[in-house]
Design a protein around this motif. Structure first.
Motif, PDB file in Angstrom:
ATOM      1  N   ILE A 178      37.079  60.404  61.574  1.00 10.46           N
ATOM      2  CA  ILE A 178      37.528  61.683  61.021  1.00 10.46           C
ATOM      3  C   ILE A 178      37.228  61.712  59.530  1.00 10.46           C
ATOM      4  CG2 ILE A 178      39.899  60.918  60.564  1.00 10.46           C
ATOM      5  CD1 ILE A 178      40.815  63.753  61.444  1.00 10.46           C
ATOM      6  N   GLU A 179      36.784  62.879  59.041  1.00  7.58           N
ATOM      7  CA  GLU A 179      36.489  63.016  57.614  1.00  7.58           C
ATOM      8  C   GLU A 179      36.936  64.381  57.118  1.00  7.58           C
ATOM      9  OE1 GLU A 179      32.624  60.723  56.373  1.00  7.58           O
ATOM     10  OE2 GLU A 179      32.190  61.932  58.169  1.00  7.58           O
ATOM     11  N   SER A 180      37.507  64.380  55.919  1.00  8.56           N
ATOM     12  CA  SER A 180      37.919  65.624  55.261  1.00  8.56           C
ATOM     13  C   SER A 180      38.300  65.316  53.822  1.00  8.56           C
ATOM     14  CB  SER A 180      39.112  66.250  55.980  1.00  8.56           C
ATOM     15  OG  SER A 180      39.488  67.468  55.354  1.00  8.56           O
ATOM     16  N   GLU A 181      38.381  66.363  53.021  1.00 11.35           N
ATOM     17  CA  GLU A 181      38.922  66.241  51.660  1.00 11.35           C
ATOM     18  C   GLU A 181      40.439  66.389  51.694  1.00 11.35           C
ATOM     19  OE1 GLU A 181      36.876  68.943  49.071  1.00 11.35           O
ATOM     20  OE2 GLU A 181      34.943  68.012  49.462  1.00 11.35           O
ATOM     21  N   TRP A 182      40.982  66.731  52.849  1.00  9.54           N
ATOM     22  CA  TRP A 182      42.414  66.827  53.100  1.00  9.54           C
ATOM     23  C   TRP A 182      43.135  67.749  52.136  1.00  9.54           C
ATOM     24  CZ3 TRP A 182      42.774  65.939  57.798  1.00  9.54           C
ATOM     25  CH2 TRP A 182      42.076  64.897  58.400  1.00  9.54           C
ATOM     26  N   GLN A 183      42.716  68.987  52.167  1.00 11.64           N
ATOM     27  CA  GLN A 183      43.438  70.054  51.477  1.00 11.64           C
ATOM     28  C   GLN A 183      43.179  71.354  52.234  1.00 11.64           C
ATOM     29  OE1 GLN A 183      41.943  69.994  47.494  1.00 11.64           O
ATOM     30  NE2 GLN A 183      39.875  70.532  48.064  1.00 11.64           N
ATOM     31  N   GLU A 184      44.091  72.303  52.112  1.00 14.80           N
ATOM     32  CA  GLU A 184      43.932  73.575  52.819  1.00 14.80           C
ATOM     33  C   GLU A 184      42.612  74.232  52.429  1.00 14.80           C
ATOM     34  OE1 GLU A 184      47.471  76.000  52.480  1.00 14.80           O
ATOM     35  OE2 GLU A 184      48.720  74.350  53.203  1.00 14.80           O
ATOM     36  N   GLY A 185      41.870  74.687  53.448  1.00 18.55           N
ATOM     37  CA  GLY A 185      40.589  75.329  53.240  1.00 18.55           C
ATOM     38  C   GLY A 185      39.403  74.385  53.331  1.00 18.55           C
ATOM     39  N   SER A 186      39.655  73.076  53.314  1.00 16.87           N
ATOM     40  CA  SER A 186      38.533  72.144  53.402  1.00 16.87           C
ATOM     41  C   SER A 186      38.139  71.910  54.855  1.00 16.87           C
ATOM     42  CB  SER A 186      38.866  70.819  52.702  1.00 16.87           C
ATOM     43  OG  SER A 186      39.893  70.129  53.365  1.00 16.87           O
ATOM     44  N   LYS A 187      36.947  71.417  55.040  1.00 20.65           N
ATOM     45  CA  LYS A 187      36.416  71.131  56.379  1.00 20.65           C
ATOM     46  C   LYS A 187      36.986  69.812  56.885  1.00 20.65           C
ATOM     47  CE  LYS A 187      33.785  74.729  56.351  1.00 20.65           C
ATOM     48  NZ  LYS A 187      34.287  75.901  57.020  1.00 20.65           N
ATOM     49  N   VAL A 188      37.065  69.706  58.205  1.00 24.04           N
ATOM     50  CA  VAL A 188      37.419  68.448  58.862  1.00 24.04           C
ATOM     51  C   VAL A 188      36.381  68.234  59.956  1.00 24.04           C
ATOM     52  CG1 VAL A 188      39.077  69.553  60.439  1.00 24.04           C
ATOM     53  CG2 VAL A 188      39.255  67.119  59.997  1.00 24.04           C
ATOM     54  N   ILE A 209      40.837  73.235  57.617  1.00 21.97           N
ATOM     55  CA  ILE A 209      42.275  72.964  57.487  1.00 21.97           C
ATOM     56  C   ILE A 209      43.014  74.240  57.090  1.00 21.97           C
ATOM     57  CG2 ILE A 209      44.032  71.667  56.223  1.00 21.97           C
ATOM     58  CD1 ILE A 209      42.033  69.349  56.088  1.00 21.97           C
ATOM     59  N   LEU A 210      44.028  74.578  57.897  1.00 19.04           N
ATOM     60  CA  LEU A 210      44.852  75.762  57.667  1.00 19.04           C
ATOM     61  C   LEU A 210      46.139  75.415  56.935  1.00 19.04           C
ATOM     62  CD1 LEU A 210      44.439  77.287  61.237  1.00 19.04           C
ATOM     63  CD2 LEU A 210      43.171  77.920  59.156  1.00 19.04           C
ATOM     64  N   VAL A 245      50.561  69.663  54.847  1.00 19.40           N
ATOM     65  CA  VAL A 245      51.813  69.268  54.216  1.00 19.40           C
ATOM     66  C   VAL A 245      52.022  67.802  54.570  1.00 19.40           C
ATOM     67  CG1 VAL A 245      54.278  69.743  53.977  1.00 19.40           C
ATOM     68  CG2 VAL A 245      52.704  71.615  54.558  1.00 19.40           C
ATOM     69  N   PRO A 246      51.604  66.870  53.679  1.00 18.79           N
ATOM     70  CA  PRO A 246      51.638  65.447  54.020  1.00 18.79           C
ATOM     71  C   PRO A 246      52.959  64.987  54.629  1.00 18.79           C
ATOM     72  CG  PRO A 246      50.540  65.753  51.932  1.00 18.79           C
ATOM     73  CD  PRO A 246      51.104  67.089  52.327  1.00 18.79           C
ATOM     74  N   HIS A 247      52.822  64.192  55.688  1.00 18.81           N
ATOM     75  CA  HIS A 247      53.930  63.580  56.426  1.00 18.81           C
ATOM     76  C   HIS A 247      54.771  64.584  57.189  1.00 18.81           C
ATOM     77  CE1 HIS A 247      53.428  60.996  52.653  1.00 18.81           C
ATOM     78  NE2 HIS A 247      52.596  60.547  53.579  1.00 18.81           N
ATOM     79  N   ASP A 248      54.303  65.851  57.277  1.00 15.03           N
ATOM     80  CA  ASP A 248      55.093  66.901  57.907  1.00 15.03           C
ATOM     81  C   ASP A 248      54.275  67.772  58.862  1.00 15.03           C
ATOM     82  OD1 ASP A 248      57.456  68.420  58.307  1.00 15.03           O
ATOM     83  OD2 ASP A 248      56.790  69.887  56.826  1.00 15.03           O
ATOM     84  N   LEU A 249      53.191  68.396  58.372  1.00 17.98           N
ATOM     85  CA  LEU A 249      52.438  69.343  59.187  1.00 17.98           C
ATOM     86  C   LEU A 249      50.956  69.333  58.806  1.00 17.98           C
ATOM     87  CD1 LEU A 249      52.362  71.733  61.250  1.00 17.98           C
ATOM     88  CD2 LEU A 249      52.798  73.242  59.293  1.00 17.98           C
ATOM     89  N   LEU A 250      50.125  69.214  59.829  1.00 17.93           N
ATOM     90  CA  LEU A 250      48.675  69.295  59.657  1.00 17.93           C
ATOM     91  C   LEU A 250      48.156  70.243  60.723  1.00 17.93           C
ATOM     92  CD1 LEU A 250      45.988  68.351  58.431  1.00 17.93           C
ATOM     93  CD2 LEU A 250      46.045  66.413  60.018  1.00 17.93           C
ATOM     94  N   SER A 251      47.418  71.284  60.304  1.00 20.12           N
ATOM     95  CA  SER A 251      46.900  72.274  61.236  1.00 20.12           C
ATOM     96  C   SER A 251      45.487  72.647  60.819  1.00 20.12           C
ATOM     97  CB  SER A 251      47.802  73.514  61.224  1.00 20.12           C
ATOM     98  OG  SER A 251      47.320  74.496  62.099  1.00 20.12           O
TER      99      SER A 251
END
Length: 150
Positions: free
Chosen positions: A38-48, A62-63, A66-72
């Motif tokens: 898996i690869e991403s910049e891990w912020q809303e709007g970035s590609k995964v 990425i929509l 929220v680290p440790h809480d929600l990833l969508s």
């Protein structure tokens, strides 16, 4: 178009931080997710992207992050031939409950072809996700992912 959803809940003896790391770090995903990086910049709007042997198999945007809480994020399978108006959406919600973490996976905007009513297969989101998350749970709790997956 009529959509459906798939929801899967599991309870893992771990911390939200370790589970989050396992969801977002290839060091883990390659062990429990059919050998997938898996690869991403891990912020809303970035590609995964998910890839195997250097080839992208799935991708999205990425929509919610929220680290440790929600990833969508949106989800598109590269070889999907199903006509879709929009990509599906997968979400991972983590909730600490004492010494365990409740992990809720929701895969939304699915069409009937995404659900495979067959036993002994990993085809379909309803069969693939439980296998992947069971392997993730095993990895975090025992140090070993499930074997003989692929």
């Amino acid at each position: 178009m009529s959509y459906t959803s798939f929801v899967y809940v599991t309870y893992i003896s771990t911390t939200p931080e370790k589970l989050w790391d396992a969801l977002t770090n290839s060091e883990y995903t390659e062990k429990y997710f059919f050998g997938t990086k898996i690869e991403s910049e891990w912020q809303e709007g970035s590609k995964v992207t998910y890839s195997r042997e250097g080839k992208v198999t799935d991708y999205g945007t990425i929509l919610k992050y929220v680290p440790h809480d929600l990833l969508s994020y949106t989800w598109t399978y590269v070889k999907d031939e199903t006509l879709r108006e929009e990509p599906t959406v997968v979400s991972f919600e983590l909730k600490q409950m004492g010494s365990i973490v409740k992990l809720t996976l929701k895969h939304e905007k699915l069409v009937p072809a995404d659900i495979v009513d067959k036993e002994d297969t990993f085809e379909g989101f309803n069969n693939g996700w439980p296998a992947i998350l069971s392997s993730l749970k095993s990895l975090l709790e025992t140090g070993k992912a499930l074997s003989n997956f692929f």
